[in-house]
Scaffold this motif. Structure first.
Motif, PDB file in Angstrom:
ATOM      1  N   VAL A 127      -7.440  -0.095  -6.869  1.00  0.00           N
ATOM      2  CA  VAL A 127      -8.518   0.128  -5.898  1.00  0.00           C
ATOM      3  C   VAL A 127      -8.872  -1.173  -5.181  1.00  0.00           C
ATOM      4  CG1 VAL A 127     -10.960   0.723  -5.662  1.00  0.00           C
ATOM      5  CG2 VAL A 127      -9.474   2.151  -7.055  1.00  0.00           C
ATOM      6  N   VAL A 128      -8.956  -2.267  -5.935  1.00  0.00           N
ATOM      7  CA  VAL A 128      -9.247  -3.574  -5.325  1.00  0.00           C
ATOM      8  C   VAL A 128      -8.173  -3.930  -4.304  1.00  0.00           C
ATOM      9  CG1 VAL A 128      -9.356  -6.057  -5.784  1.00  0.00           C
ATOM     10  CG2 VAL A 128     -10.592  -4.467  -7.256  1.00  0.00           C
ATOM     11  N   THR A 129      -6.912  -3.725  -4.665  1.00  0.00           N
ATOM     12  CA  THR A 129      -5.807  -4.013  -3.748  1.00  0.00           C
ATOM     13  C   THR A 129      -5.922  -3.182  -2.476  1.00  0.00           C
ATOM     14  OG1 THR A 129      -4.342  -4.481  -5.624  1.00  0.00           O
ATOM     15  CG2 THR A 129      -3.293  -4.046  -3.510  1.00  0.00           C
ATOM     16  N   ALA A 130      -6.200  -1.899  -2.638  1.00  0.00           N
ATOM     17  CA  ALA A 130      -6.293  -1.007  -1.480  1.00  0.00           C
ATOM     18  C   ALA A 130      -7.455  -1.386  -0.563  1.00  0.00           C
ATOM     19  CB  ALA A 130      -6.449   0.441  -1.959  1.00  0.00           C
ATOM     20  N   PHE A 131      -8.596  -1.729  -1.137  1.00  0.00           N
ATOM     21  CA  PHE A 131      -9.759  -2.071  -0.308  1.00  0.00           C
ATOM     22  C   PHE A 131      -9.568  -3.408   0.405  1.00  0.00           C
ATOM     23  CE2 PHE A 131     -12.068   1.390  -2.253  1.00  0.00           C
ATOM     24  CZ  PHE A 131     -12.995   1.738  -1.283  1.00  0.00           C
ATOM     25  N   ILE A 132      -8.960  -4.383  -0.265  1.00  0.00           N
ATOM     26  CA  ILE A 132      -8.687  -5.661   0.400  1.00  0.00           C
ATOM     27  C   ILE A 132      -7.741  -5.428   1.573  1.00  0.00           C
ATOM     28  CG2 ILE A 132      -7.600  -7.924   0.169  1.00  0.00           C
ATOM     29  CD1 ILE A 132      -8.587  -7.991  -2.723  1.00  0.00           C
ATOM     30  N   GLY A 133      -6.701  -4.633   1.340  1.00  0.00           N
ATOM     31  CA  GLY A 133      -5.775  -4.318   2.418  1.00  0.00           C
ATOM     32  C   GLY A 133      -6.450  -3.578   3.558  1.00  0.00           C
ATOM     33  N   TYR A 134      -7.344  -2.655   3.203  1.00  0.00           N
ATOM     34  CA  TYR A 134      -8.062  -1.888   4.233  1.00  0.00           C
ATOM     35  C   TYR A 134      -8.934  -2.796   5.091  1.00  0.00           C
ATOM     36  CZ  TYR A 134     -11.889   0.750   6.288  1.00  0.00           C
ATOM     37  OH  TYR A 134     -12.835   1.220   7.168  1.00  0.00           O
ATOM     38  N   ARG A 157     -10.452   8.748   0.225  1.00  0.00           N
ATOM     39  CA  ARG A 157      -9.596   9.391  -0.790  1.00  0.00           C
ATOM     40  C   ARG A 157      -8.325   8.582  -1.033  1.00  0.00           C
ATOM     41  NH1 ARG A 157      -4.588  11.040   0.434  1.00  0.00           N
ATOM     42  NH2 ARG A 157      -5.269  12.477   2.056  1.00  0.00           N
ATOM     43  N   SER A 158      -7.736   8.052   0.015  1.00  0.00           N
ATOM     44  CA  SER A 158      -6.492   7.303  -0.147  1.00  0.00           C
ATOM     45  C   SER A 158      -6.728   5.975  -0.871  1.00  0.00           C
ATOM     46  CB  SER A 158      -5.831   7.051   1.211  1.00  0.00           C
ATOM     47  OG  SER A 158      -6.542   6.100   1.972  1.00  0.00           O
ATOM     48  N   LEU A 159      -7.874   5.334  -0.627  1.00  0.00           N
ATOM     49  CA  LEU A 159      -8.156   4.049  -1.270  1.00  0.00           C
ATOM     50  C   LEU A 159      -8.442   4.238  -2.762  1.00  0.00           C
ATOM     51  CD1 LEU A 159     -10.374   2.390   1.495  1.00  0.00           C
ATOM     52  CD2 LEU A 159      -7.904   2.175   1.145  1.00  0.00           C
ATOM     53  N   ILE A 160      -9.224   5.262  -3.094  1.00  0.00           N
ATOM     54  CA  ILE A 160      -9.453   5.576  -4.508  1.00  0.00           C
ATOM     55  C   ILE A 160      -8.168   6.108  -5.132  1.00  0.00           C
ATOM     56  CG2 ILE A 160     -10.784   6.966  -6.130  1.00  0.00           C
ATOM     57  CD1 ILE A 160     -12.402   4.802  -4.702  1.00  0.00           C
ATOM     58  N   GLY A 161      -7.425   6.901  -4.344  1.00  0.00           N
ATOM     59  CA  GLY A 161      -6.160   7.446  -4.827  1.00  0.00           C
ATOM     60  C   GLY A 161      -5.160   6.368  -5.177  1.00  0.00           C
ATOM     61  N   ALA A 162      -5.252   5.215  -4.507  1.00  0.00           N
ATOM     62  CA  ALA A 162      -4.362   4.103  -4.833  1.00  0.00           C
ATOM     63  C   ALA A 162      -4.559   3.680  -6.287  1.00  0.00           C
ATOM     64  CB  ALA A 162      -4.624   2.925  -3.897  1.00  0.00           C
ATOM     65  N   GLY A 163      -5.803   3.620  -6.719  1.00  0.00           N
ATOM     66  CA  GLY A 163      -6.078   3.278  -8.106  1.00  0.00           C
ATOM     67  C   GLY A 163      -5.570   4.331  -9.072  1.00  0.00           C
ATOM     68  N   LEU A 164      -5.758   5.600  -8.708  1.00  0.00           N
ATOM     69  CA  LEU A 164      -5.279   6.683  -9.567  1.00  0.00           C
ATOM     70  C   LEU A 164      -3.757   6.644  -9.708  1.00  0.00           C
ATOM     71  CD1 LEU A 164      -7.520   9.608  -8.219  1.00  0.00           C
ATOM     72  CD2 LEU A 164      -7.754   8.419 -10.416  1.00  0.00           C
ATOM     73  N   TYR A 165      -3.088   6.403  -8.594  1.00  0.00           N
ATOM     74  CA  TYR A 165      -1.622   6.394  -8.620  1.00  0.00           C
ATOM     75  C   TYR A 165      -1.091   5.197  -9.412  1.00  0.00           C
ATOM     76  CZ  TYR A 165       3.212   6.415  -6.941  1.00  0.00           C
ATOM     77  OH  TYR A 165       4.583   6.423  -6.864  1.00  0.00           O
ATOM     78  N   MET A 166      -1.692   4.015  -9.226  1.00  0.00           N
ATOM     79  CA  MET A 166      -1.246   2.849  -9.990  1.00  0.00           C
ATOM     80  C   MET A 166      -1.487   3.052 -11.487  1.00  0.00           C
ATOM     81  SD  MET A 166       0.109   0.943  -7.813  1.00  0.00           S
ATOM     82  CE  MET A 166       0.233   1.378  -6.077  1.00  0.00           C
ATOM     83  N   ALA A 167      -2.606   3.670 -11.827  1.00  0.00           N
ATOM     84  CA  ALA A 167      -2.881   3.965 -13.236  1.00  0.00           C
ATOM     85  C   ALA A 167      -1.820   4.899 -13.797  1.00  0.00           C
ATOM     86  CB  ALA A 167      -4.266   4.593 -13.370  1.00  0.00           C
ATOM     87  N   GLY A 168      -1.467   5.924 -13.025  1.00  0.00           N
ATOM     88  CA  GLY A 168      -0.443   6.857 -13.465  1.00  0.00           C
ATOM     89  C   GLY A 168       0.910   6.198 -13.638  1.00  0.00           C
ATOM     90  N   LEU A 169       1.260   5.328 -12.696  1.00  0.00           N
ATOM     91  CA  LEU A 169       2.540   4.619 -12.805  1.00  0.00           C
ATOM     92  C   LEU A 169       2.603   3.773 -14.078  1.00  0.00           C
ATOM     93  CD1 LEU A 169       3.252   3.334  -9.180  1.00  0.00           C
ATOM     94  CD2 LEU A 169       4.550   5.048 -10.452  1.00  0.00           C
ATOM     95  N   GLY A 170       1.500   3.108 -14.382  1.00  0.00           N
ATOM     96  CA  GLY A 170       1.473   2.275 -15.580  1.00  0.00           C
ATOM     97  C   GLY A 170       1.679   3.089 -16.845  1.00  0.00           C
ATOM     98  N   VAL A 171       1.008   4.229 -16.943  1.00  0.00           N
ATOM     99  CA  VAL A 171       1.145   5.073 -18.129  1.00  0.00           C
ATOM    100  C   VAL A 171       2.548   5.680 -18.197  1.00  0.00           C
ATOM    101  CG1 VAL A 171       0.249   7.106 -19.331  1.00  0.00           C
ATOM    102  CG2 VAL A 171      -1.323   5.557 -18.169  1.00  0.00           C
ATOM    103  N   PRO A 223       1.486  10.874  -2.183  1.00  0.00           N
ATOM    104  CA  PRO A 223       0.643  11.448  -1.119  1.00  0.00           C
ATOM    105  C   PRO A 223      -0.849  11.185  -1.288  1.00  0.00           C
ATOM    106  CG  PRO A 223       2.359  13.006  -1.673  1.00  0.00           C
ATOM    107  CD  PRO A 223       2.462  11.866  -2.666  1.00  0.00           C
ATOM    108  N   ILE A 224      -1.305  10.966  -2.527  1.00  0.00           N
ATOM    109  CA  ILE A 224      -2.731  10.719  -2.728  1.00  0.00           C
ATOM    110  C   ILE A 224      -3.143   9.351  -2.199  1.00  0.00           C
ATOM    111  CG2 ILE A 224      -2.621   9.644  -5.019  1.00  0.00           C
ATOM    112  CD1 ILE A 224      -5.021  11.409  -5.790  1.00  0.00           C
ATOM    113  N   VAL A 225      -2.159   8.467  -1.972  1.00  0.00           N
ATOM    114  CA  VAL A 225      -2.439   7.111  -1.500  1.00  0.00           C
ATOM    115  C   VAL A 225      -2.426   7.026   0.030  1.00  0.00           C
ATOM    116  CG1 VAL A 225      -1.677   4.693  -1.674  1.00  0.00           C
ATOM    117  CG2 VAL A 225      -1.334   6.241  -3.600  1.00  0.00           C
ATOM    118  N   VAL A 226      -1.856   8.018   0.672  1.00  0.00           N
ATOM    119  CA  VAL A 226      -1.645   7.962   2.118  1.00  0.00           C
ATOM    120  C   VAL A 226      -2.649   8.870   2.826  1.00  0.00           C
ATOM    121  CG1 VAL A 226       0.048   8.236   3.965  1.00  0.00           C
ATOM    122  CG2 VAL A 226       0.803   7.591   1.676  1.00  0.00           C
TER     123      VAL A 226
END
Length: 264
Positions: A127-134, A157-171, A223-226
């Protein structure tokens, strides 16, 4: 007659989560990988937005700004996979897994605690990465007169979704790491699964190929990130993310089943 009291080894989930956080936070690779995720992910987004902003303003680029506002997260995926793999496989490399299981013999508790800590950490970093980029990228868009707002459709949704997707990738990477118990092997499987295999299966003809393409983790999750359509034949943001989570769950259950049977 004195009584010797053995140390407790029945840690609950809360104490195991605390222990896993200490291990994650005390490892230098955690912070270097996270810093790389932020710098490369947010930095690439800002650079790309800066390059296309004037073209959008003068009409030579017809893409919406949302097409680029999370662009750099393509590279952040690599850091998430690497960190997820390292969190698990490094314990096998150092032998720390034996100490972990001595303190918490219930292996499902260990796996759950690690997933909670890893996903929570990567969610925040994503989320931090997405918001800085935004904010950095949108500064160029605003200067060119094509800025976007957090209140615009799908942006938040896409900025919060970035955090959700990165969390999923890690798991997901952690589950692979638990299965193969090798950092190199886990990364070698995880990265192609996200970046390559989802593209290769598009070569399968017909409806079967279309559905396999949709359901691949590297196509279902992003798609949740875009904030714009990810692709004409792809799943929607929340549907795709639900499929992505289900795939992670299946892989995690398989990892737990093998984890229960193997020696440390």
């Amino acid at each position: 007659m004195s009584t010797v009291v053995a140390p407790r080894t029945d840690r609950g989930l809360g104490r195991t989560v605390q222990a896993e956080w200490i291990k994650l936070a005390s490892t230098r690779s955690t912070w270097w990988t996270s810093l790389l995720m932020i710098v490369v992910g947010a930095g690439f987004t800002i650079v790309v937005c800066g390059l296309v902003a004037n073209d959008m303003a003068n009409g030579t680029n017809g893409d919406p700004p949302g097409e680029y506002i999370t662009q750099g997260l393509i590279f952040s995926q690599i850091s998430a996979v690497v960190l997820g793999a390292l969190v698990v496989t490094s314990e096998y490399g150092t032998g720390l897994i034996r100490s972990t299981l001595a303190a918490t013999p219930i292996r499902s508790t260990v796996l759950a605690a690690k997933a909670i800590v890893l996903s929570g950490f990567l969610f925040v970093v994503g989320v931090v990465t997405a918001f800085i980029g935004y904010f950095g990228g949108n500064a160029f868009f605003r200067h060119a007169g094509v800025g976007i707002s957090l209140g615009d459709p799908h942006i938040l949704r896409s900025l919060i979704g970035a955090g959700l997707y990165m969390a999923g990738l890690g798991v997901l990477a952690a589950a692979i790491g638990r299965l193969v118990r090798s950092t190199a092997a886990a990364i070698s499987i995880g990265l192609p699964l996200i970046f390559i295999i989802g593209q290769v299966v598009q070569l399968i003809p017909g409806t079967v190929g279309e559905w396999i393409t949709k359901l691949m983790p590297g196509n279902a999750g992003p798609p949740i990130v875009v904030p714009v359509d990810f692709g004409e034949h792809m799943l929607g943001p929340w549907t795709g993310f639900a499929v992505f989570v289900a795939e992670i769950a299946v892989l995690s259950v398989a990892a737990l089943a093998l984890f229960q049977k193997r020696d440390a």
